[in-house]
Write a protein that holds these residues in place. Structure first.
Motif, PDB file in Angstrom:
ATOM      1  N   LEU A   1      26.669  34.604 -11.103  1.00 18.08           N
ATOM      2  CA  LEU A   1      26.078  35.131 -12.144  1.00 18.08           C
ATOM      3  C   LEU A   1      26.829  35.105 -13.513  1.00 18.08           C
ATOM      4  O   LEU A   1      26.339  35.119 -14.508  1.00 18.08           O
TER       5      LEU A   1
ATOM      6  N   VAL B   1      30.820  48.552 -16.957  1.00 15.65           N
ATOM      7  CA  VAL B   1      30.397  47.680 -17.882  1.00 15.65           C
ATOM      8  C   VAL B   1      29.315  46.620 -16.973  1.00 15.65           C
ATOM      9  O   VAL B   1      29.898  46.202 -15.922  1.00 15.65           O
ATOM     10  N   ASN B   2      28.365  46.377 -17.496  1.00 15.62           N
ATOM     11  CA  ASN B   2      27.469  45.451 -16.695  1.00 15.62           C
ATOM     12  C   ASN B   2      27.630  44.048 -17.025  1.00 15.62           C
ATOM     13  O   ASN B   2      26.677  43.170 -17.444  1.00 15.62           O
ATOM     14  N   GLN B   3      28.892  43.775 -16.701  1.00 13.72           N
ATOM     15  CA  GLN B   3      29.148  42.402 -16.583  1.00 13.72           C
ATOM     16  C   GLN B   3      29.926  41.857 -15.541  1.00 13.72           C
ATOM     17  O   GLN B   3      30.438  43.036 -14.942  1.00 13.72           O
ATOM     18  N   HIS B   4      29.867  40.874 -14.756  1.00 11.00           N
ATOM     19  CA  HIS B   4      30.550  40.099 -13.720  1.00 11.00           C
ATOM     20  C   HIS B   4      31.928  39.652 -14.327  1.00 11.00           C
ATOM     21  O   HIS B   4      31.969  38.621 -15.037  1.00 11.00           O
TER      22      HIS B   4
ATOM     23  N   TYR C   1      28.944  35.889  -7.227  1.00 12.21           N
ATOM     24  CA  TYR C   1      29.145  36.397  -8.444  1.00 12.21           C
ATOM     25  C   TYR C   1      29.644  35.336  -9.575  1.00 12.21           C
ATOM     26  O   TYR C   1      29.179  35.311 -10.734  1.00 12.21           O
TER      27      TYR C   1
END
Lengths: 263, 766
Positions: free
Chosen positions: A221, A168-171, A218
């Motif tokens: 981001l 999943v492209n989330q931080h 992070y």
């Protein structure tokens, strides 16, 4: 919170709409990107060196293959990494040990870049708790990583999430600023616009105990992703721990994985 | 600074000399004939000697001192029938004037009108908003809104579509002093910014002053929005109200003692969530606000009057049982007006103001509450001295005790050590309005403001964002103090019968600062007072203006150039989450701002078609150490062009048509310039801060109002509106994401709101 607000706002107007627009982007300064990790799992560990490209460029990022990459630790170990091509450099002998500080030195294109990172003590990642939230219109699932934060202050955690083996492209970042020394009950703040978790999904979470500078990178981001209406938090390049204007991150961290299927 | 002070006192001394001549005084109150509402800003002048004139104060009071003799006094006020009153002055005279609304009375014949306040008054950067104009303007959802109307004035920019936040001459949204019957309103928006907290039915008038205010105003850098509530009709009982698609409102007003005292109560409630609930996705969503305005005044005798006004409003937003939040303002003002002598008017106000925000999350027995609050106790003593026919002096003092609870998070096992902070904000001021000759008038004054950090908390001192010292202040003790002198000056030179030139300078300071992660004004935004790290913000503004009237004052042109320099501007370090950081002061960065531009407005004030065209060309920048490598960058509210066109056309005696067109350059924003990959995730690279632009916003709104023939006392009207007539998809936000087919291609996705919003409102009064 802000997601809820904007969803409601859009619902209110009942006419909110999205479209892809063409924008003219400002020129981009191509920078060296260094991305590398040392973990408490057995090696080898990898450092990847690439370059950033213009936003309108649809090619993959160019790699840097003729760099000299060294990693040393504060216990007197040191080695030069072996180039593997595609911008990747691999360790042979180095061992990731909790509490040690690692120093990365990269000589690329006549410039020297250095970075340091300390591997924090490992906090055991006990399990994944999945909370089912039923509203009249839909069922949502909250993912709570279960661990006991140690009494000493200053712990930072990063979570890498895979749903059905797809990253999943989330931080996701947590820390102990609000609840030091407590069992965690905060969920991962998933942006539900891009990801809907359903029953029978396989959830894989890797918990990393990271140092302060990596966490700050992070966190920036995360805040940018949460940008509210009209721009919200002004976006910026997160502060890298690498010197001399390179971007990216060198992180020494612990890893522990848990898997659970949504019931 | 010394020199400026010297000049100010010299001017005051000059005033004292003029006092020496003995004269008789005519004083009194100017009211609206039909309702008994006092009228503010009415010009009372002497026909025989045009250099002599005064303006009624906030309570409609005026006083004129003249040598013995026979005179004709002229009372003029835009939108009202002028009155000429002959007087024989051989002793002090009390004169109460009732002025008639132009639209309600037609039988009175008057001589040529003098709607040329813009040429005679020294005030600069000032716009008075007539609620009758606001009532005819098209607005989203059909809810007339004074803040939306203010946003159509040059130099005032909306902070986003549908937003009630606004920026004045490059200032931030927190740099506007918004006062409702003297009480500061900390969050001026409802329903996430779509509605303002001001219920137009209860509002008498509103004035915006863009940085050149007189010395009695202070505490914010950019502007003053002074909103006054109606007092209520002291002749008859009336009920009025409106039914709209998403909101309804109702007002009751009437006399307490006929012709002497009155009350007004006005309430509003939206039901937008009922609409949203029809969509199955939002069945559990609650989203509404309500508010209540109440005001009463009692005349103790002919010289003393007491007013009470209160406001209470609350917004509620919740999603099933898991998420709930509410926030709102409450204000209360108790005022005592006293005519001390025929020349001296006194007003004493006690003001209470409270804003709080609560949000709660509840999942699986785990609950978290986030709360913030700001509470003010405020004392104002203001005197108006009508010294003589040339000089009106305002002087007084103001002290505000602030209690600020920063955003604190509480819940299962959460440790929070954030404590309440207190501050004392004080000011003493003196201001003189001097009519030097029939060509020159001048407002000059001085405000001395001082702020004390009060005890009961520990304050950390940071140097370069590193903690260097902690100061523990005991309850009741005074810590850091800040002192500021704020000179104010504005001058009007009448260069010809139809034109004047204006010059102004003002310093403003600000002791409370808003910490916000969003652009639009979010309820989670939190206020913070000066501390050991945070110094008062300071703005110096110089402006030059030109006014010219045409066709017997039917057309009015006003243009102003301004330059503003701001010190001690606040921003925070990248990656700061202002809601969870233990001490926000550790993350703050400080710097300067500058703003300059030209504003022009052309108004047509008479005839079947009225309205205005306003245009602003401007630049706003910030320079903050630690941001953008310390280089100047565009503030997000920097918009090069800003145009608004407003037209109101009386088609027949029953039908009124109106239209608004707006065009503004997009906000200054930061788009990514490049991309790279880390841990298989795409990360964007950014260049200079705010170097990009959102696409321009433009829109046409129209409305039509039909006034039904009155049946006895019952009057009613229908308003039909269409927002965004040509359906322009104006940008609300732009986000970036990877293309589904080719992840290396980045798509920019624009979200828009408000495409074609029709509205219908039914208004009534009896």
């Amino acid at each position: 919170m802000r997601n809820t607000v904007s969803i409601v706002l859009i619902a209110l107007t009942l006419t909110g709409c999205e479209k892809v627009v063409n924008l003219k982007y400002k020129d981009n300064q191509s920078r060296i990107i260094i991305d590398g990790n040392i973990t408490n799992e057995t090696g080898p560990y990898f450092i990847k060196i690439t370059k950033s490209v213009n936003l309108s460029n649809t090619e993959s990022n160019p790699t840097v293959d003729n760099a000299v990459v060294k990693i040393s630790d504060d216990a007197g170990n040191s080695e030069t990494l072996a180039p593997e091509g595609s911008g990747i450099y691999r360790t042979n002998t180095l061992i990731g040990v909790v509490g040690r500080t690692y120093t990365l030195t990269v000589l690329a294109e006549n410039q020297t870049y250095t970075a340091q990172s300390t591997m924090p003590q490992q906090v055991p990642f006990d399990s994944i708790k999945i909370e089912k939230v039923v509203t009249s219109s839909e069922t949502e699932y909250n993912l709570v990583p279960v661990y006991n934060d140690p009494t000493q202050k200053g712990n930072n955690y990063r979570f890498a999430l895979l749903v059905n083996n797809k990253p999943v492209n989330q931080h996701f970042i947590q820390n102990d600023q609000l609840r030091n020394g407590e069992a965690n009950s905060f969920r991962l703040e998933i942006n539900g616009d891009d990801l809907k978790i359903k029953s029978a999904d396989s959830i894989e979470i890797t918990m990393q105990c990271i140092d302060q500078k990596v966490a700050a990178f992070y966190s920036t981001l995360v805040l940018m992703a949460d940008s509210g209406p009209g721009g919200g938090t002004t976006p910026s390049n997160p502060q890298s721990n690498i010197s001399n204007g390179a971007m990216g991150l060198f992180s020494a961290h612990t890893v522990q994985k848990n898997i659970k299927v949504v019931q | 600074m010394q020199k400026k002070l010297g000049i100010t006192f010299l001017l005051l001394f000059n005033t004292m000399l003029l006092m020496a001549q003995s004269k008789y005084t005519v004083s009194g109150t100017v009211k609206q004939k039909s309702s008994g509402e006092t009228l503010v800003g009415v010009t009372a002048s002497v026909v025989e000697n045009p250099t002599v004139g005064v303006i009624t104060n906030e309570y409609g009071f005026f006083s004129l001192s003249l040598p013995q003799g026979n005179y004709t006094l002229r009372f003029s006020y835009i939108g009202y029938q002028q009155q000429l009153i002959p007087i024989k002055l051989d002793s002090n005279v009390t004169l109460n004037i009732n002025m008639s609304d132009e639209t309600t009375l037609k039988e009175v014949v008057v001589s040529s009108k003098k709607d040329n306040d813009n040429l005679t008054k020294a005030a600069m950067g000032t716009e008075v908003l007539d609620m009758r104009t606001a009532a005819k303007m098209p607005v989203v959802f059909g809810e007339k809104d004074l803040v939306k109307t203010i946003q159509l004035m040059p130099g005032v920019k909306s902070s986003g579509e549908g937003s009630n936040g606004f920026s004045v001459r490059g200032g931030a949204t927190d740099q506007n002093l918004i006062i409702l019957d003297e009480a500061p309103v900390y969050n001026a928006s409802h329903l996430l910014g779509i509605f303002s907290t001001f219920n137009s039915d209860a509002i008498k008038d509103a004035t915006i002053i863009k940085g050149n205010s007189q010395a009695q105003y202070g505490g914010r850098l950019s502007s003053v929005l002074d909103v006054k509530m109606k007092e209520g009709n002291n002749k008859d009982y009336h009920v009025s109200g409106g039914l709209g698609l998403i909101s309804s409102r109702m007002t009751i007003e009437g006399p307490i003692q006929k012709d002497k005292s009155s009350f007004i109560i006005s309430g509003r409630r939206t039901y937008a969530d009922l609409l949203a609930n029809m969509s199955s996705d939002f069945r559990d969503v609650k989203l509404y606000f309500y508010d209540l305005n109440a005001k009463a005044n009692v005349a103790i005798n002919s010289k003393n009057k007491i007013f009470f006004s209160g406001y209470f409003g609350k917004d509620v937003l919740s999603v099933s049982k898991t998420f709930g939040s509410n926030w709102g303002n409450a204000t209360g003002t108790l005022r005592w007006n006293s005519v001390v002598s025929s020349k001296l008017f006194s007003n004493t106000s006690f003001i209470y103001s409270n804003y709080d925000f609560n949000v709660g999350f509840n999942t699986d027995g785990n609950s978290i509450n986030i709360n913030s609050n700001i509470k003010d106790l405020n004392l104002k003593q203001d005197f108006t001295l009508f010294l003589n026919s040339q000089n009106t002096v305002r002087f007084g003092l103001n002290t505000i005790h602030h209690t600020i609870t920063p955003t604190t998070t509480e819940g299962t096992g959460i440790v929070s050590n954030k404590k309440v902070r207190k501050g004392l904000e004080n000011a003493v001021y003196v201001n003189n309005s001097w009519k030097a000759s029939d060509k020159i008038s001048m407002d000059y004054g001085l405000r001395f403001s001082f702020f004390y950090v009060l005890g009961g908390n520990t304050y950390n001192i940071y140097t370069n964002n590193q903690l260097t010292q902690s100061v523990k202040l005991d309850e009741g003790s005074i810590g850091k103090a800040y002192y500021n002198l704020e000179p104010r000056l504005s001058t009007n030179f009448r260069v010809s019968e139809n034109a004047s030139i204006k010059l102004g300078y003002a310093r403003n300071t600000q002791n409370l600062h808003l910490m916000s992660n969003s652009t639009g004004g979010s309820p989670t935004d939190q206020w913070i007072g000066n501390s050991y790290n945070i110094k008062p913000e300071i703005a110096d503004q110089v402006s030059i203006g030109y006014s010219r009237n045409f066709n017997d004052n039917a057309y009015e042109l006003n243009s102003e150039v301004y330059y503003k320099f701001m010190q001690h501007q606040i921003d925070y370090r990248d990656g700061t989450d202002i809601n969870t950081v233990p001490d926000i002061e550790s993350e703050l960065l400080f710097g300067n701002g500058r703003a300059y531009g030209i504003e022009t407005i052309i108004k047509k004030k008479k005839g079947k078609l009225t309205g205005w065209i306003g245009y602003t060309l401007s630049k706003t920048e910030r320079q903050i150490g630690g941001i953008n490598n310390g280089q100047w960058y565009n503030a997000k509210q920097d918009r090069t062009h800003d145009l608004s066109v407003v037209g109101i056309y009386s088609l027949t005696s029953r039908w009124t048509l109106s239209g608004i067109f707006v065009y503004t350059t997009g906000n200054a924003v930061t788009f990514p310039t490049g991309r790279y990959v880390m841990n298989d995730m795409v990360i964007y690279q950014y260049g200079s801060r705010n170097a990009d632009r959102m696409p321009a916003t433009h829109r046409l709104d129209i409305s039509a109002t039909y006034e039904r023939p009155a049946k006895k006392r019952y009057q009613s009207s229908w308003s039909f509106g269409l927002y965004n007539v040509y359906g322009r998809r104006n940008p609300y936000s732009i986000t970036f994401r990877e293309n589904a087919v080719n992840p290396q291609k980045i798509d920019a996705v624009q979200t828009s709101l408000f495409q074609w919003i029709p509205s219908v409102t039914y208004n009534f009064k009896f």
